[in-house]
Structure formats: C-alpha cells, structure tokens
Design a protein around this motif. Structure first.
Motif, PDB file in Angstrom:
ATOM      1  N   TYR A  84      60.647  35.500  51.775  1.00 11.51           N
ATOM      2  CA  TYR A  84      60.936  34.109  51.410  1.00 11.51           C
ATOM      3  C   TYR A  84      60.518  33.193  52.560  1.00 11.51           C
ATOM      4  N   TYR A  85      60.100  31.971  52.218  1.00 11.74           N
ATOM      5  CA  TYR A  85      60.156  30.865  53.164  1.00 11.74           C
ATOM      6  C   TYR A  85      61.455  30.100  52.916  1.00 11.74           C
ATOM      7  N   ASP A  86      61.777  30.018  51.619  1.00 11.07           N
ATOM      8  CA  ASP A  86      63.014  29.388  51.170  1.00 11.07           C
ATOM      9  C   ASP A  86      63.716  30.422  50.296  1.00 11.07           C
ATOM     10  N   PRO A 120      61.493  33.314  46.090  1.00 15.18           N
ATOM     11  CA  PRO A 120      60.874  34.512  46.689  1.00 15.18           C
ATOM     12  C   PRO A 120      59.356  34.496  46.485  1.00 15.18           C
ATOM     13  N   LEU A 121      58.619  34.737  47.575  1.00 17.17           N
ATOM     14  CA  LEU A 121      57.161  34.840  47.476  1.00 17.17           C
ATOM     15  C   LEU A 121      56.743  36.260  47.123  1.00 17.17           C
ATOM     16  N   LEU A 122      57.613  37.204  47.400  1.00 11.50           N
ATOM     17  CA  LEU A 122      57.337  38.607  47.110  1.00 11.50           C
ATOM     18  C   LEU A 122      58.661  39.254  46.738  1.00 11.50           C
ATOM     19  N   SER A 123      58.665  39.992  45.637  1.00 12.57           N
ATOM     20  CA  SER A 123      59.924  40.582  45.175  1.00 12.57           C
ATOM     21  C   SER A 123      59.767  42.067  44.902  1.00 12.57           C
ATOM     22  N   HIS A 124      60.730  42.868  45.423  1.00 10.84           N
ATOM     23  CA  HIS A 124      60.828  44.304  45.128  1.00 10.84           C
ATOM     24  C   HIS A 124      59.502  45.029  45.357  1.00 10.84           C
ATOM     25  N   PHE A 125      58.839  44.703  46.456  1.00 11.80           N
ATOM     26  CA  PHE A 125      57.508  45.265  46.723  1.00 11.80           C
ATOM     27  C   PHE A 125      57.647  46.652  47.333  1.00 11.80           C
ATOM     28  N   THR A 157      61.827  34.889  55.847  1.00 13.82           N
ATOM     29  CA  THR A 157      63.093  35.579  55.632  1.00 13.82           C
ATOM     30  C   THR A 157      62.805  36.859  54.860  1.00 13.82           C
ATOM     31  N   GLN A 158      63.383  37.951  55.321  1.00 11.22           N
ATOM     32  CA  GLN A 158      63.059  39.254  54.741  1.00 11.22           C
ATOM     33  C   GLN A 158      64.313  39.959  54.239  1.00 11.22           C
ATOM     34  N   LYS A 159      64.219  40.547  53.056  1.00  7.13           N
ATOM     35  CA  LYS A 159      65.247  41.437  52.528  1.00  7.13           C
ATOM     36  C   LYS A 159      64.554  42.732  52.116  1.00  7.13           C
ATOM     37  N   GLY A 160      65.263  43.816  52.205  1.00  6.64           N
ATOM     38  CA  GLY A 160      64.650  45.095  51.931  1.00  6.64           C
ATOM     39  C   GLY A 160      64.131  45.728  53.213  1.00  6.64           C
ATOM     40  N   ILE A 161      63.235  46.699  53.093  1.00  2.00           N
ATOM     41  CA  ILE A 161      62.781  47.480  54.247  1.00  2.00           C
ATOM     42  C   ILE A 161      61.280  47.271  54.473  1.00  2.00           C
TER      43      ILE A 161
END
Length: 513
Positions: free
Chosen positions: A324-326, A330-335, A382-386
């Motif tokens: 995310y930037y915001d 989300p700019l990328l999801s569950h990648f 901002t990052q979520k996941g691994i």
C-alpha cells in the motif's frame, strides 16, 4: 491506391561524419501495411520526417498522397486541457464522429474526451492519438513505436486494431506485433534498403538463407582468388623468364639457337604475358564479385555477463503479500511468488496492477545491496504479509526511466564502478557508433540511452538482475542479441517486459498479475 517513389535520396545531419541515407531509391504502395525495420540510429524516424517534408534533402520523393504521423507533439500546456480541446489543437479540421467511431474499435469510453489530457495513462494517450490519426481519410499514416509503455492487453488490442487498417508505415521492434499487423517490410540494412512482401518472420527467414548462401559463396570466392593469385604469380615468373631469354645469346654456348628462333620465343613470350593478364583480370573480377557479398550481414558479437552465485537457493519469496501507499487502496493483494537461483521470471500485467510497486518493495528490503547506478524512486510503502530476501543479495537494477542520464560515458562508468573501455566495448557490440562516444548522454536517442543502461547492468557482478521494461526503444537485432546472451549465461533475473516473443524465449516462468 497510389505509389510513393523515392529516388536518389541523400541526407545527413549538420556536423555528422556520415550520410544517414546515400543515393537511396525504393517504391511503396499507399495501401500496404508496411513494417519499417532497422537498428537504432539507422534513420527510421528520420525517414518518416523526410516523407513528411520536415527536413531538406537531396534526391526526390514523388507522391500525390498526404502524410500524418504518430505520436503527435504534445506541449506542456496541453496536459492541463481537456482531451477534446487537445484534439482541436492537434487537428482543427477533425470530425468528432469519426474519432468516436475509432474509439469504439479501440474500446475507449467517450467520457475520456472531457478529462485533462495529462491525467490519461500512456495507453489511453496512445489510443486517443491513434483514433485521431485514423479518423483522417486519404492520408498515408506514419506510426512510430506505438507500443512503448503499453501493457500486453493494450498491445493485443493495438494488434487487432491495426489488423483492420491499411495504408500505414509501422515502426516497431516488437516482432510479435510486426508479424501480426504488416504485409510488407521496408528494411534499413547496414548498406542497402530492401522492400519485401511478407512480415518480419518471413523476411528474417529469407535473410538467414541469403546470409548462409553469401557466407558459402564468400568462402568459395576466397579459395578461387587464392588459386588465381598462385596461377598468376607462376605465370608471371614464366613469362618474365621467357622474355629475358629472347634477347641476346652466345652462339658458342647456345648452339641450338639462331636468329630465326628469336621470333618464336617472342611469340611464346607474348602468349605467356597475355595468359598472365587474363589471370589477373579474372582475379580482379573475383575480388569485385566478393565485395558485393556480406554487405548486410548481421554478425553481432556475443555479449558477456558475469553473474554471481549466492549461497542460498531461494533468492526471494512473497507470501500473501499486500503493498500500500495508502492502507485504504492496496496496490498489490495476496501476491505469491518464489524466485530461486537460476530463475528468469518475467512479470506481465496491465499498467497499474502493481508490477513496479513489487520491485520497489524488493529494492527497499534491508537485505538487498543495490549496486551503484540504480536510480529507483522509492516511496514509502506499507507492507502486510511476507517478503523474504536472501541476506547480502547484490542486485543490479535497471529502471525504465532514462531522463537522468547526463554527462559523458566516462562519468557514467565511474558512477557505476565499471571500466570505461569495457562499457564502450559492449556498446560497440550493441552496434553503437564510435562517434557517439564523444557526445554527452543527454544528446542520445532513447534507444541509445537504453543500451547504455543495459551495458552498464551487464558489466555489474550481481546475484540478481532486475530490469523494468528494458526493451523500450531497443531495436529488434539487439533484442535477439540480448536473448542469446541470457540463454547462454542463464543469470537469475526478474523482468517486467511486455515483448511477448522475448518473454517466451528467455523466461523460465511468466507471472501474469
């Protein structure tokens, strides 16, 4: 249908050492779908400008047709205007209903007309300009590299659109697009210009056969010339020996000779001299015939790559990664992705789907050692996941942006810590003219700037090479050369690239986002 007849075309840029075109002649029909092929710097864009009458030249370009070209020149103030007003400024006599008709074929919503032109994506701008271009009737259209910065879905749409059209020249280095859209090719070879019916693949197949024949013929000519040289040399020795023997003799020692034999020896000498001249003439003819061979042979030298091997097998891994930037968007999801040693992964997808954002996340990782010369724009993510990256991973990164390249090649070589001589050697292998070495990089064409970035990255010793749209503006011959390099050295790579043929040849895996 009408013809465009080019006769004795000669053109050079002021201050240039060589002519761009020298006594060039060819004819084309205005209902053809013509692909224009040639290396960077061979004059493709220059030829389009000459056809439009934008520059002075020697020779003649005879036609009764009118020309229009893509891309249109967009000024800074146009970016703030609504698209419909930009169309008015570009072509005051345009007809809106014709543009909207083209919009339908290009799958463009007419509401785009009332948005500021500067807010449109690269793909949207390309579609708007092509719609305006093809809305004009009785024009022969000059289309210069329309696929730059276009994602694969947009390229497929462009392919289908151009397939329905005719009466254009398409400058493109995308072999897949050329094969799908053209029925003739105009090729700017190394020394000649060639017009041929067919597409890129049919022309390239014919060229490879022609080159193989000329190589065999060249070896045959070399052997023939060597044989004639030996015979001419031997004949000359015999002729000289006979010539010396006809003048003067000792009647005591040469009892077998008399005055009458002198005429016989003179005739024998004349015949030997004539044989010598005949052999020399045949030798000269063979040498001249040999000069006509291999003029347009493409023999690029093999490039070299010096990748490092990391001690870990897995270089990076993404699991359920969100970027995310915001946080609301989300700019990328569950990648999900894993890149292992020796992988060459090509990422494809629509513009804006998060390809470049994923690369920025990798470059920001604390385990990455980014080699000098990379110029990424790294906004805070901002990052979520691994997102796991092998520690101490040396990365050579090539950005799609070339605007920051300024100064001399020596300055650039020092910045990225490679030897200037090696940088220039690889650029020569990529068909860079030596005269370009004396110029500043800001004066290079986009294709030349891209080659500088590619050469610089190739010279860096890295575990992982990350290239973001490396082939924009790169000519088709250099693309094939880079393909060969990658397949020979098999470096670990992560690429964003929309050239379908290139991806199919080099990738161990293609990820569509």
């Amino acid at each position: 249908m009408s013809q465009i007849s080019v006769t004795g075309l000669t053109f050079y840029y002021e201050g240039s050492y060589d002519n761009v075109f020298d006594e060039v002649s060819f004819k084309i029909d205005t209902d053809w779908k013509l692909g224009l092929i040639g290396r960077n710097g061979k004059g493709k864009t220059t030829l389009l400008r000459l056809l439009k009458g934008e520059m002075e030249y020697k020779g003649s370009i005879a036609t009764d047709t009118c020309f229009d070209s893509f891309p249109y020149e967009i000024s800074e103030d146009m970016l703030t205007q609504n698209t419909i007003d930009v169309l008015e400024r570009l072509q005051p006599e345009y007809e809106l209903w014709r543009v909207c008709r083209e919009f339908d074929e290009l799958q463009v919503d007419a509401e785009i007309l009332y948005r500021p032109f500067g807010t449109l994506s690269h793909g949207e701008r390309t579609k708007v300009m092509l719609a305006l271009l093809f809305s004009r009737e009785n024009y022969f259209l000059l289309i210069d590299e329309p696929t730059n910065h276009l994602d694969m879905p947009s390229r497929e749409l462009l392919r289908d659109y151009l397939n329905k059209k005719k009466g254009f020249i398409l400058v493109s280095h995308d072999r897949w697009l050329l094969d799908a859209c053209v029925d003739h090719v105009l090729v700017l070879n190394r020394e000649t210009i060639q017009v041929e019916k067919g597409n890129f693949s049919s022309w390239w197949d014919n060229k490879e056969k022609k080159d193989a024949f000329e190589l065999a013929e060249n070896e045959k000519r070399k052997a023939e010339i060597a044989k004639l040289e030996k015979a001419a040399r031997q004949s000359a020795e015999w002729a000289d020996k006979v010539e010396r023997s006809k003048i003067g003799f000792d009647p005591v020692k040469d009892t077998h000779r008399c005055i009458d034999t002198r005429a016989y020896i003179a005739e024998k000498s004349r015949r030997m001299q004539q044989r010598r001249k005949n052999l020399e003439r045949r030798q000269n003819n063979a040498i001249e015939a040999k000069k006509e061979l291999l003029k347009d042979l493409e023999t690029p030298q093999d490039l070299k790559l010096m990748p490092l091997e990391h001690h870990k097998e897995v270089y990076l891994r993404a699991q359920e990664l969100d970027l995310y930037y915001d946080e609301a968007i989300p700019l990328l999801s569950h990648f999900l992705m894993e890149l292992r040693k020796g992988d060459r992964i090509v990422i494809q997808g629509k513009n804006g789907c998060g390809k470049s954002t994923f690369i920025k996340a990798i470059l920001q990782h604390p385990n990455v050692e980014l080699l000098n010369g990379a110029k990424p724009v790294l906004e805070q993510l901002t990052q979520k996941g691994i997102l796991e990256v092998a520690s101490g991973l040396k990365v050579s990164y090539m950005n799609q942006d070339t605007s920051w390249l300024k100064g001399s090649l020596r300055d650039y070589a020092e910045e990225i810590e490679v030897e200037e001589s090696l940088l220039k050697a690889i650029l020569r292998q990529l068909d860079f003219e030596r005269v370009q070495f004396d110029k500043n990089m800001e004066d290079y064409s986009e294709g030349q700037k891209k080659k500088v970035l590619i050469a610089g990255s190739l010279l860096q010793k890295a575990h992982l090479y990350i290239w973001d749209e490396p082939l924009n503006y790169i000519d088709v011959f250099s693309r094939m050369q880079i393909e060969k390099l990658i397949m020979a050295y098999k470096p670990t790579m992560l690429l964003i690239e929309h050239d379908k043929t290139f991806g199919e040849k080099v990738a161990t895996k293609i990820i569509k986002m």
